[in-house]
Motif scaffolding. Structure first.
Motif, mmCIF file in Angstrom:
data_model
loop_
_atom_site.group_PDB
_atom_site.id
_atom_site.type_symbol
_atom_site.label_atom_id
_atom_site.label_comp_id
_atom_site.label_asym_id
_atom_site.label_seq_id
_atom_site.Cartn_x
_atom_site.Cartn_y
_atom_site.Cartn_z
ATOM 1 N N TYR A 1 -1.103 -7.923 1.573
ATOM 2 C CA TYR A 1 -1.142 -7.120 0.340
ATOM 3 C C TYR A 1 -1.415 -8.019 -0.873
ATOM 4 O O TYR A 1 -2.151 -7.642 -1.789
ATOM 5 C CB TYR A 1 0.164 -6.351 0.143
ATOM 6 N N TRP B 1 3.014 0.655 -0.067
ATOM 7 C CA TRP B 1 2.997 -0.623 -0.806
ATOM 8 C C TRP B 1 4.401 -0.938 -1.309
ATOM 9 O O TRP B 1 4.910 -2.051 -1.136
ATOM 10 C CB TRP B 1 2.014 -0.513 -1.969
ATOM 11 N N GLY C 1 1.192 -0.376 6.832
ATOM 12 C CA GLY C 1 1.210 -1.826 6.712
ATOM 13 C C GLY C 1 1.629 -2.606 7.944
ATOM 14 O O GLY C 1 2.021 -3.770 7.832
#
Ligand SMILES: [Zn+2]
Length: 288
Positions: free
Chosen positions: A171, A144, A115
């Motif tokens: 996200y 996540w 990420g």
């Protein structure tokens, strides 16, 4: 689109691997402080390697190599580049694809290695609209959860708190279209998620079946000299440094044993090569 010309040096590279057709396309490059590169390493040896890499100034250019995989009816993108909000030298993915005659609308799936901004922030455009509104997205559940959780800012220098805001923004944008995955999962036949944690908590790489194998390593190996000659040195960008070092050691051993190809997101464009053993460590051998 900021209308900048695609770099001539960034024409995509395409090769066949087993049942797949693999293309590497540039998103431009990052400009990073050299101090990021293994700050705790022995000074003289570090200086020697940086000199060999041509990185003697305070900053250096780090390439950003995106992998696009044609697998039957699927066109699968690995990571989405920086988009418009990270660095002016990056975010060229869509322009470079277009210049190569590749229609981004044909991309069916996107797999994220992790990420960080240079991998995730290209998910949305300047209006926070999805860059690929019809694609399916795949994110490692551990990654996540890390960015969504309270620990996201822990271990990150304060100046990178914006990484958390950005990860959450991107996200959130893919939330309706995302599937959580874990190491061992196959996205399509022959394309498997493998565990490579440490650079971030849930960092994953992708293994493509065929020949002697191919691993899209993401940021598990980031520097063409340091990551291979001194996998035990600890880059400042790794969230869990000791785990990242263990991952590098394991990955390099495997790549050298199997004679697999690898594609490194930040290795010299297009980042395609193999790993050889050398003097008790390893060497990156570019093959493109
Ligand atoms: Zn990166």
């Amino acid at each position: 689109m900021r209308g900048l010309p695609a770099f001539a040096a960034s024409a995509p590279t395409t090769f066949k691997h087993g049942a797949f057709e693999v293309t590497v396309v540039s998103d431009g490059h990052l400009v990073l402080p050299v101090s990021f590169l293994a700050p705790g390493a022995p000074a003289a040896e570090r200086a020697e390697l940086l000199k060999a890499a041509g990185q003697t100034a305070e900053q250096y250019n780090s390439p950003t190599n995106l992998t696009l995989i044609r697998a039957g009816a699927d066109l699968i993108l690995v990571d989405m580049g920086s988009g418009d909000r990270f660095m002016p030298t990056a975010g060229r993915l869509w322009d470079n694809l277009k210049a190569a005659g590749i229609d981004k609308g044909k991309i069916t799936k996107v797999i994220f290695t992790h990420g960080h901004p240079d991998h995730l922030w290209g998910a949305v455009d300047e209006l926070d609209e999805l860059a690929l509104p019809h694609a399916a997205f795949y994110v490692a559940g551990a990654e996540w959860d890390f960015w969504a959780g309270d620990n996201a800012t822990r271990g990150l220098p304060a100046e990178r708190a914006g990484f958390v805001t950005g990860a959450r923004r991107n996200y959130a944008a893919i939330k309706q279209r995302v599937t959580m995955v874990k190491p061992g999962d196959d996205i399509v036949t022959g394309l498997r998620i493998i565990a490579t944690p440490g650079h971030t908590q849930g960092h994953v790489a992708l293994e493509l079946a065929g020949g002697d194998g191919l691993i899209v390593v993401g940021d598990a190996l980031t520097h063409p000299l340091i990551s291979f000659r001194h996998p035990e040195w600890l880059p400042a960008a790794d969230h869990v440094p000791d785990v990242a070092a263990q991952t590098r050691a394991r990955l390099l051993d495997r790549l050298a044993n199997d004679r697999s190809k690898l594609i490194g997101f930040h290795l010299p464009y297009p980042g395609i090569g193999t790993v050889e053993r050398k003097d008790g460590a390893y060497r990156f051998v570019a093959v493109a």
